[in-house]
Design an enzyme around this catalytic site. Structure first.
Site, PDB file in Angstrom:
ATOM      1  N   PHE A 252     -33.718  -3.288-132.108  1.00 33.08           N
ATOM      2  CA  PHE A 252     -34.493  -2.749-133.229  1.00 33.08           C
ATOM      3  C   PHE A 252     -33.747  -2.876-134.546  1.00 33.08           C
ATOM      4  O   PHE A 252     -33.990  -2.128-135.474  1.00 33.08           O
ATOM      5  CB  PHE A 252     -34.903  -1.289-132.952  1.00 33.08           C
ATOM      6  CG  PHE A 252     -35.439  -1.093-131.564  1.00 33.08           C
ATOM      7  CD1 PHE A 252     -36.669  -1.629-131.221  1.00 33.08           C
ATOM      8  CD2 PHE A 252     -34.703  -0.441-130.584  1.00 33.08           C
ATOM      9  CE1 PHE A 252     -37.155  -1.509-129.935  1.00 33.08           C
ATOM     10  CE2 PHE A 252     -35.181  -0.329-129.294  1.00 33.08           C
ATOM     11  CZ  PHE A 252     -36.418  -0.851-128.958  1.00 33.08           C
ATOM     12  N   ILE A 478     -34.850  -9.779-127.748  1.00 29.56           N
ATOM     13  CA  ILE A 478     -34.476  -8.370-127.599  1.00 29.56           C
ATOM     14  C   ILE A 478     -35.619  -7.561-126.996  1.00 29.56           C
ATOM     15  O   ILE A 478     -35.531  -6.353-126.897  1.00 29.56           O
ATOM     16  CB  ILE A 478     -34.039  -7.756-128.946  1.00 29.56           C
ATOM     17  CG1 ILE A 478     -35.172  -7.843-129.986  1.00 29.56           C
ATOM     18  CG2 ILE A 478     -32.795  -8.466-129.469  1.00 29.56           C
ATOM     19  CD1 ILE A 478     -34.874  -7.111-131.285  1.00 29.56           C
ATOM     20  N   GLY A 479     -36.704  -8.242-126.616  1.00 29.16           N
ATOM     21  CA  GLY A 479     -37.812  -7.524-125.982  1.00 29.16           C
ATOM     22  C   GLY A 479     -39.204  -8.065-126.251  1.00 29.16           C
ATOM     23  O   GLY A 479     -40.111  -7.864-125.447  1.00 29.16           O
ATOM     24  N   ASN A 653     -49.514 -14.593-127.415  1.00 28.90           N
ATOM     25  CA  ASN A 653     -49.723 -13.966-126.105  1.00 28.90           C
ATOM     26  C   ASN A 653     -50.252 -12.560-126.338  1.00 28.90           C
ATOM     27  O   ASN A 653     -49.531 -11.692-126.830  1.00 28.90           O
ATOM     28  CB  ASN A 653     -48.397 -13.924-125.330  1.00 28.90           C
ATOM     29  CG  ASN A 653     -48.555 -13.328-123.932  1.00 28.90           C
ATOM     30  OD1 ASN A 653     -49.325 -12.399-123.712  1.00 28.90           O
ATOM     31  ND2 ASN A 653     -47.811 -13.869-122.984  1.00 28.90           N
ATOM     32  N   LYS A 655     -50.959 -10.212-124.424  1.00 32.89           N
ATOM     33  CA  LYS A 655     -50.365  -9.134-123.610  1.00 32.89           C
ATOM     34  C   LYS A 655     -49.040  -8.666-124.219  1.00 32.89           C
ATOM     35  O   LYS A 655     -48.853  -7.474-124.485  1.00 32.89           O
ATOM     36  CB  LYS A 655     -50.138  -9.644-122.180  1.00 32.89           C
ATOM     37  CG  LYS A 655     -49.739  -8.554-121.210  1.00 32.89           C
ATOM     38  CD  LYS A 655     -49.444  -9.101-119.817  1.00 32.89           C
ATOM     39  CE  LYS A 655     -50.698  -9.372-119.042  1.00 32.89           C
ATOM     40  NZ  LYS A 655     -50.426  -9.567-117.587  1.00 32.89           N
ATOM     41  N   THR A 656     -48.146  -9.609-124.483  1.00 34.45           N
ATOM     42  CA  THR A 656     -46.844  -9.206-125.034  1.00 34.45           C
ATOM     43  C   THR A 656     -46.977  -8.755-126.485  1.00 34.45           C
ATOM     44  O   THR A 656     -46.291  -7.830-126.918  1.00 34.45           O
ATOM     45  CB  THR A 656     -45.831 -10.357-124.933  1.00 34.45           C
ATOM     46  OG1 THR A 656     -46.398 -11.528-125.535  1.00 34.45           O
ATOM     47  CG2 THR A 656     -45.485 -10.658-123.487  1.00 34.45           C
ATOM     48  N   GLN A 660     -45.982  -5.140-128.014  1.00 31.45           N
ATOM     49  CA  GLN A 660     -45.096  -4.973-129.171  1.00 31.45           C
ATOM     50  C   GLN A 660     -45.728  -4.049-130.212  1.00 31.45           C
ATOM     51  O   GLN A 660     -45.048  -3.204-130.795  1.00 31.45           O
ATOM     52  CB  GLN A 660     -44.821  -6.351-129.779  1.00 31.45           C
ATOM     53  CG  GLN A 660     -43.541  -6.405-130.585  1.00 31.45           C
ATOM     54  CD  GLN A 660     -43.255  -7.799-131.141  1.00 31.45           C
ATOM     55  OE1 GLN A 660     -43.959  -8.759-130.846  1.00 31.45           O
ATOM     56  NE2 GLN A 660     -42.223  -7.905-131.923  1.00 31.45           N
ATOM     57  N   GLY A 726     -43.418  -7.807-135.253  1.00 29.90           N
ATOM     58  CA  GLY A 726     -42.456  -6.733-134.947  1.00 29.90           C
ATOM     59  C   GLY A 726     -42.413  -5.605-135.955  1.00 29.90           C
ATOM     60  O   GLY A 726     -42.412  -4.429-135.588  1.00 29.90           O
ATOM     61  N   GLU A 727     -42.395  -5.935-137.229  1.00 36.55           N
ATOM     62  CA  GLU A 727     -42.227  -4.884-138.247  1.00 36.55           C
ATOM     63  C   GLU A 727     -43.544  -4.162-138.552  1.00 36.55           C
ATOM     64  O   GLU A 727     -43.583  -2.936-138.626  1.00 36.55           O
ATOM     65  CB  GLU A 727     -41.634  -5.459-139.541  1.00 36.55           C
ATOM     66  CG  GLU A 727     -40.584  -6.549-139.375  1.00 36.55           C
ATOM     67  CD  GLU A 727     -39.365  -6.140-138.596  1.00 36.55           C
ATOM     68  OE1 GLU A 727     -38.967  -4.973-138.658  1.00 36.55           O
ATOM     69  OE2 GLU A 727     -38.802  -7.013-137.894  1.00 36.55           O
TER      70      GLU A 727
END
Lengths: 760, 209
Positions: A252, A478-479, A653, A655-656, A660, A726-727
């Protein structure tokens, strides 16, 4: 590249993660889980004072304790040849100053600063011996409170040196125009220090394989940035330092910097000449690996009675350490989100006796959005307007800061998706209108945006004899599922099944890539993957032509993982195939290799942004809608429903990507309702030291988060159309919850987190 | 029959006797003033220290019987990760607050960081590495993959071990109950919605877990 990817099959599909099996079976190996012969264990000893000098340090008892191999302090530490690595973020040289040098001098700059490292043959023995180290200090008065030091706040040095630096004061139209507006407000907001706290503790295994060759199994978001920092520190050629981060247990942002414990482990490994494993404790995660800085903000806003914003002034003071100037884009969203002729922003820093901060998810923007989006809600109430309607009246169709068109902006579509899903029509403008027994119900919204950043990235692609493709890149995961997304992109580009593709990452020896941060990985590595696969196909086309005597490149196409050769008018397809009269023939990739007597064919391609950033303002956008229930007697806040909608370009994707987004929303619940790393200023020491004191959301705190994507490709950021997720997943969540709390209770909480004591 | 792993010289049958002897010595030393203890320990050479510090331990991990010699201060978590190379069980806090280290001890979920290895004499431990049946994944592992019940994967082994136990305990009858009884397992990536969906699917599928 004269060929576009084949019709989308994998991109957009909810494919399971390529590393899922490793993660659910325990086979995924994180940085403290590599087994090396002669492993040793290191434990750090931290300063018990906050500022001053070490006047003595007694290590005798520790040195004599069983199993202890070395106790290293500033008195006996070997000095690396170049003990001043640069700040770790390669893309934005915003951080000024030098990261802390461990054991370099007797100076204490913050509480729990490492003053010694103990190395032993077992972790238990190292930990025990670390407790035997005794230090004496000459204490000096320290400062750890931002508000008490607000009068000493300063413009960041980088801005002073460069008038074009984004941390300079910004002015559009008249200065502080809000003060003379028809309807105006002026509010102060506070975000306390928040800590990233990934579940994996910061860990490193350092191994000098030769006196001039170093291998690090390290928790880092940038294998190349880490390599650069420590190669420089030890004056080694970069190729002599190898950094491996195959799996990273969350970060993060806190693995975007080189930290003291990494230097300590490398030093220790040098001294004992054996591999050293060092894992921080949860307490140490508060003190020496960064955090979201405590930030004070003031926001003034004015509007016409019919809801047009006429002026915004947004000021902030963020905390930094005494040895580095950490800056973040706290005020960025205010400059470009709403149509206002007059905007003023002023960013300042206060240097305190604490460790350096580092970007934490949705970094400054999440902090700034709490003030801006709370103020938008406050103004909507002053105007007696629906907050969604107020935002629509100030919607921008081009970037008012840079005066450029948006590359794409589908925020209105997000508003619609989200409002429908949360049931915005149920919301009442008057606070406290809805209730269910003792529970007051409220609805709120918050908007987020983040730059669609893209950097240069290189991917290597190799077709192997069995027809599978191996892709390699130094980026990390990282995820978010980087390897999975890249596999999907490669599958579509090559026209082969994802299970024939392997994407390897997290190794500094692989082709270079951006650090994983700032929502830029898919934007940058995605096109590199695509172009490497296209280059591989070009090579295959050449090989196919050579092997099968077909003359023209345009007669060779690709379909379903096979090379298709069109028979030309002269019937030049090879006799051995025996298909002279057929209009075309299909040959598998591996047959092409075989015919050419080649083991493999490979292509390594760098992809980088062009001039699109000059023409367009490129941003991802999100809106978050929250439904909260507030207990009118206890002040307990429950987030009962959360809907997050994003305009993040193409979704590789669902799903991912959806996961997120949900994760960012959960992070926003923490920010809004519970996260607060608290220092006792008398001692300069954190009183929150673990998850008992520093609360993060658990299962019971998290509703089922609903996610919706507009899923419209951005044609300008890259050929894939992605913008980053991500952000924006967290930016705007905290104000959505705070605004919902106001809608439920009529109480405006401007200092996070919103704990029950602030509501009763 | 289970394979049996011996640690040379562990003299397991004397475990209890020597444990009592050593623990009374430790108790006695704890009563002696600190400087004396330090002086005494300083004189111990490595060999003496090794014998003095270690206690025989017999336990079964994922169906494999181990005879070990461990320090009494070694937690079950560190034993698994550092001595038995079973790194699927994760260290996230060392205080029993995050659940990353969850394993099953005689079928019950336990925070392995909160118990000393020597407390598990004769017990059967199951870790994430022992949950699947050979190559065939446990239904909970399959459900976590399908519902994407993780991102970074670090809390995942603990979540899965806890989820299996949650169903076995009969505490997975509703979404709310699952959220309550899974709250000892923190996922900082925030994959909670997907984890709950995975557990509900396994529970609803009625398979034996």
């Amino acid at each position: 590249m004269n060929e576009q990817p084949k019709p989308k099959k994998q991109i957009g599909a909810p494919m399971n993660r390529v590393d899922a099996r490793q993660k659910v079976t325990g086979a995924a190996t994180y940085s403290a889980e590599y087994q090396l012969p002669n492993m040793t264990y290191a434990v750090l000893v931290g300063s018990t004072v906050t500022k001053g000098r070490l006047t003595g340090i007694d290590t005798k008892a520790a040195e004599r304790a069983p199993g202890v191999l070395a106790v290293i302090t500033h008195l006996n530490a070997p000095k690396p040849p170049s003990p001043k690595p640069e700040g770790k973020d390669p893309s934005q040289p915003q951080t000024q100053g030098n990261p802390l040098q461990v054991f370099n001098d007797d100076k204490i700059r913050f509480n729990d600063q490492p003053i010694a490292v103990v190395v032993a043959d077992s972790w238990e023995r190292a930990r025990y011996a670390a407790g035997l180290v005794q230090a004496q200090y000459a204490k000096e008065a320290h400062q750890t409170n931002l508000e008490a030091n607000a009068d000493k706040a300063f413009l960041p040095t980088a801005a002073k040196k460069n008038p074009k630096h984004p941390m300079n004061d910004y002015q559009r139209g008249q200065v502080d125009a809000y003060k003379t507006g028809a309807v105006k407000l002026e509010s102060e907001y506070v975000i306390p220090t928040e800590v990233h706290h990934p579940m994996e503790l910061q860990a490193i295994t350092a191994h000098w394989e030769a006196p001039d060759r170093l291998t690090l199994y390290d928790k880092t978001q940038g294998t190349l940035a880490t390599r650069r920092d420590f190669a420089k520190q030890w004056n080694l050629p970069e190729e002599n330092v190898k950094v491996i981060a195959t799996y990273v247990g969350g970060a993060f942002g806190n693995a975007l910097h080189s930290w003291p414990h990494e230097s300590a482990a490398i030093l220790a490994a040098k001294v004992v000449n054996r591999p050293v494993k060092l894992m921080l404790t949860r307490e140490q995660m508060f003190t020496m690996v960064g955090y979201r800085p405590y930030t004070w903000q003031k926001l003034g806003m004015s509007a016409t009675p019919d809801g047009k914003i006429t002026g915004i002034t947004h000021e902030s003071i963020g905390q930094t350490s005494t040895y580095e100037e950490f800056t973040e884009a706290t005020l960025a969203q205010t400059r470009m989100m709403y149509q206002s002729p007059n905007v003023t922003t002023r960013y300042r820093l206060a240097a305190l006796d604490i460790g350096s901060p580092i970007w934490m998810r949705g970094p400054g923007e999440a902090t700034g959005a709490f003030a801006l989006e709370s103020a938008m809600d406050e103004m909507a109430y002053l105007l007696n307007l629906d907050p969604l309607e107020f935002r629509l009246r100030n919607y921008t169709d081009e970037d008012p800061e840079k005066n450029k068109p948006w590359s794409t902006k589908f925020l209105k579509e997000c508003y619609k998706l989200g409002a429908d899903r949360i049931g915005w029509s149920k919301r009442q403008l008057k606070p406290g209108s809805l209730r269910d027994g003792d529970w007051l119900i409220g609805y709120g919204m918050g908007v987020g945006t983040f730059g669609a950043h893209r950097g240069a990235a290189t991917v290597g692609a190799q077709l192997l004899p069995n027809g599978t493709v191996l892709l390699q890149c130094a980026t990390t995961d990282i995820g978010p599922g980087t390897g999975t997304a890249m596999t999907q992109i490669a599958a579509d580009t090559l026209g082969i099944s994802p299970d024939k593709i392997k994407f390897e990452l997290g190794n500094s020896s692989f082709p270079k890539a951006v650090t994983q941060g700032g929502s830029s990985t898919v934007n940058s590595v995605g096109p590199a993957t695509q172009e490497a696969c296209l280059a591989l196909k070009d090579k295959l086309r050449t090989l196919a032509g050579a092997a099968f005597s077909t003359a023209k490149a345009e007669d060779i196409t690709f379909e379903g993982g096979q090379t298709v050769m069109r028979n030309d008018a002269n019937g030049k397809l090879p006799l051995q195939i025996g298909l002279r009269n057929n209009p075309s023939v299909k040959v598998s990739y591996s047959d092409i290799l075989r015919q050419n007597g080649q083991q493999n064919v490979s292509a390594t391609v760098e992809a980088k942004p062009g001039g699109e950033g000059q023409k367009y303002s490129m941003y991802s956008f999100s809106v978050h809608f929250a439904e909260v229930r507030v207990h009118q007697l206890t002040g307990e806040v429950r987030v009962s429903k959360l809907v997050s909608c994003a305009d993040a370009g193409t979704i590789v994707n669902e799903k991912t990507a959806g996961n997120q987004m949900k994760g960012g929303a959960v992070g926003g619940i923490g920010m809004a309702l519970m996260e607060h790393a608290r220092i006792d200023d008398r001692f300069g020491r954190y009183v929150t030291k673990d998850f008992a004191d520093y609360h993060v959301p658990v299962h019971a705190d998290s509703p089922a988060v609903e996610v919706a994507f507009v899923n419209q490709p951005d044609p300008h950021v890259n050929a894939l159309g992605t913008k980053g997720i991500g952000e924006i997943a967290i930016i705007g969540v905290a104000p959505a919850i705070a605004n919902a709390v106001f809608n439920a209770t009529g109480k405006r909480i401007r200092e996070l987190p919103i704990t029950p004591d602030k509501l009763i | 029959m289970n394979p049996e792993h011996d640690t040379p010289g562990s003299a397991h049958d004397e475990a209890r006797r020597s444990f009592l002897k050593q623990s009374s010595l430790l108790t006695a030393m704890a009563l002696v003033p600190g400087p004396l203890v330090q002086a005494a320990s300083a004189e111990l050479d490595e060999k003496v220290a090794a014998v003095f510090e270690k206690i025989p331990l017999k336990l079964e991990v994922n169906g494999i019987k181990h005879k070990l010699s461990v320090e009494p201060r070694t937690t079950l978590l560190d034993l698994l990760r550092e001595n038995l190379n079973l790194t699927g069980t994760k260290k996230g806090c060392d205080y029993g607050q995050c659940g990353a280290c969850t394993v099953h001890v005689d079928g019950q979920r336990v925070n392995s960081c909160l118990s000393f290895a020597v407390m598990h004499e004769g017990k059967k431990i199951t870790t994430i590495e022992g949950l699947a049946d050979g190559d065939k994944l446990h239904p909970m592992q399959e459900a976590f993959i399908k519902h994407d019940g993780f991102q970074c994967g670090y809390c995942t082994p603990g979540q899965i071990m806890s989820a299996v136990a949650c169903i076995r305990e009969g505490k997975a009858d509703s979404e709310g109950e699952i959220r309550e009884y899974m709250s000892g397992n923190i996922c900082r990536c925030g994959a909670y919605s997907n984890i709950v969906a995975a557990i509900q699917e396994v529970k609803g599928g009625g398979q034996k877990v």
